[in-house]
Design an enzyme around this catalytic site. Structure first.
Site, PDB file in Angstrom:
ATOM      1  N   GLY A  88       0.399  -4.858   1.091  1.00 25.08           N
ATOM      2  CA  GLY A  88      -0.843  -4.886   0.329  1.00 25.08           C
ATOM      3  C   GLY A  88      -0.698  -5.612  -1.006  1.00 25.08           C
ATOM      4  O   GLY A  88      -1.671  -6.163  -1.523  1.00 25.08           O
TER       5      GLY A  88
ATOM      6  N   GLU B 219      -1.041  -9.248  -0.223  1.00 28.20           N
ATOM      7  CA  GLU B 219      -2.460  -9.515   0.056  1.00 28.20           C
ATOM      8  C   GLU B 219      -3.263  -9.561  -1.248  1.00 28.20           C
ATOM      9  O   GLU B 219      -4.155 -10.392  -1.421  1.00 28.20           O
ATOM     10  CB  GLU B 219      -3.008  -8.446   1.009  1.00 28.20           C
TER      11      GLU B 219
ATOM     12  N   ALA C  88       0.868  -1.171   0.000  1.00 34.15           N
ATOM     13  CA  ALA C  88       0.000   0.000   0.000  1.00 34.15           C
ATOM     14  C   ALA C  88       0.910   1.227   0.000  1.00 34.15           C
ATOM     15  O   ALA C  88       2.072   1.149   0.408  1.00 34.15           O
ATOM     16  CB  ALA C  88      -0.897  -0.015   1.230  1.00 34.15           C
TER      17      ALA C  88
ATOM     18  N   GLU D 149       4.328  -4.949   7.361  1.00 31.08           N
ATOM     19  CA  GLU D 149       3.526  -3.909   8.029  1.00 31.08           C
ATOM     20  C   GLU D 149       3.983  -3.604   9.447  1.00 31.08           C
ATOM     21  O   GLU D 149       4.015  -2.446   9.858  1.00 31.08           O
ATOM     22  CB  GLU D 149       2.043  -4.303   8.061  1.00 31.08           C
TER      23      GLU D 149
END
Ligand code: CO8
Length: 264
Positions: free
Chosen positions: A115, A118, A70, A138
């Site tokens: 992200g 994921e 992300a 993260e």
């Protein structure tokens, strides 16, 4: 050309009925911001609305990254409420990919972190290049995974391995990801797309109805007891006997000729 455009994405059709979505934000190593998450959601929705779409492949532009996570710059000043919306947007995309009727293959061509990891995990399966690097860093940034990583990774590689990946934030090589069945196969960077196409082509030659039912059964079954999943399979198996694809597939087998399936 009727293909709509989506910000930060390139949509191409390497073969009839097979689409390639390339995430194209190379300056940020394809990091996911809100605009990109929305574009991806719209692109999957649009492709899935075309009856001719049989397989979708997803990759990152450039030779360095699938998706490096992300967008940290965009997240830096988020309030908790904004973070919640951002997480929900990502979660909706992951569900959109899982419920997309066409199979989605991730072609992981480099960094596949946070992200990005994921996102790859929400695809139906993953093919990786030798230089792929997986990981969930993260906790090194003071946050938890937010697009389903704690849930999908634990279901995919088990509790202990998911704990290792998520608590250490270690970078995981393609070879180690292969050992844990996170990716199904490894290709040289130059061969990754070709390797994906060979598999997409095989899927596209099978009955689109049966492929769609099978994908749904696997996803839905993972959220059910074995007994409920098997019951659902019986119902879907029976339903497949109402399709033209069953008539054609079995006739073709018995007549020793290739099947000619519908596009639907
Ligand atoms: N976000 C924003 N920008 C990024 C990101 C990212 N995740 N990754 C790379 N970039 C940018 C860099 O800032 C750099 O930009 P610039 O050239 O303007 O300085 C450019 O991409 C190139 O990157 P590097 O110079 O760092 O390239 P290196 O080859 O040196 O390193 C790495 C590559 C190792 C991939 C490194 O860039 C890196 O560590 N990136 C961050 C990886 C990371 O921590 N990802 C996880 C982010 S957190 C997350 O994904 C949470 C998901 C759930 C969200 C839930 C919402 C609430």
């Amino acid at each position: 050309n009727m293909t709509p455009t989506f910000d930060h994405l390139l949509l191409t059709q390497p073969q009839d009925n097979i689409w390639l979505i390339t995430i194209d934000r190379p300056k940020a190593l394809n990091a996911l911001n809100s605009a990109l998450l929305m574009s991806l959601n719209q692109a999957f929705q649009w492709l899935d609305s075309l009856p001719s779409t049989k397989v979708i492949m997803l990759t990152g532009s450039g030779d360095k990254a699938f998706v490096a996570g992300a967008d940290v710059a965009a997240m830096q000043s988020m309030t908790a409420l904004e973070a919640r919306d951002f997480s929900s947007l990502g979660m909706a995309l992951m569900q959109q990919i899982e419920s997309c009727s066409a199979p989605v293959i991730a072609l992981v061509n480099g960094f596949c972190l946070g992200g990005g990891c994921e996102l790859a995990l929400s695809c139906d399966y993953i093919l990786a290049s030798e230089n792929a690097v997986f990981g969930q860093p993260e906790v090194s940034l003071g946050i938890t995974p937010g697009f389903g990583g704690t849930q999908r990774l634990a279901r995919s590689i088990g509790k202990g391995n998911a704990m290792h990946w998520i608590l250490t934030g270690d970078r995981i090589s393609a070879q180690n990801a292969l050992k844990l069945n996170v990716c199904n196969q490894i290709f040289s960077p130059a061969e990754l797309l070709k390797g994906g196409l060979v598999q997409a082509d095989k899927i596209a030659r099978n009955s689109p109805c049966a492929v769609r039912f099978a994908k749904q059964l696997i996803h839905q079954g993972l959220n059910m007891s074995l007994q409920d999943g098997c019951q659902l399979e019986t119902e879907r198996f029976a339903l497949s006997f109402t399709t033209q694809d069953q008539t054609e597939g079995m006739a073709a087998f018995l007549e020793r000729r290739p099947a000619r399936f519908s596009n639907q």
